[in-house]
Design a protein around this motif. Sequence first.
Motif: not given
Length: 172
Positions: A135-142, A144-147, A153-159
């Motif tokens: 659970w701690m690995l999910w909350g602190s590493v996985i 945030p990495w996925l988000s 993926d959304e930023n290149p459109e704005v860029d």
Amino acid sequence: MAPQQKGKQGTKGAKQIVEENKTTLAFYRNMAIGCAAPALLLGFLVFEVTKTSVFMHILALLILGSSYQFMAFMSKAKYSESGALVDSGNDLNMEGGIAENVKDLIILTSGTLLLALISNYFWLVLLLAPIRAGWMLWGSVIQPWLSQRNAQDENPEVDEKKQKKWSERCAA
């Protein structure tokens, strides 16, 4: 002494950290021994000895010993040749630190040792440790990495829009 401000925690001195680390290590050592000794004596003298109970007692002793040694290693103070304190080691009582999780593991294992005297099904309580680690690995590493990947993926459109506006401004 000067009064401390509300909402702000005072800093600890190096000598205070060393003394608090010693008392913390003594407390958790006594907790581990105080739970393991009666559990081993009662478990092997009074109750039935099975392969499962022997394996789980050995596993619990390894967890307790390695957790204590890890805390002792990370809180080891360093002194100069003249005897002056150079480094106080890590503070075991710091909120949110790794020592907090190791102390929780000692508490969980000690409680499990005592509860296993009632029933062997209480050995399953030890499964809470890898569940919490996951659970701690999910909350602190996985997560945030996925988000972060989704945000990239959304930023290149704005860029691309910003680049078009920039090129229009430069051309004008």
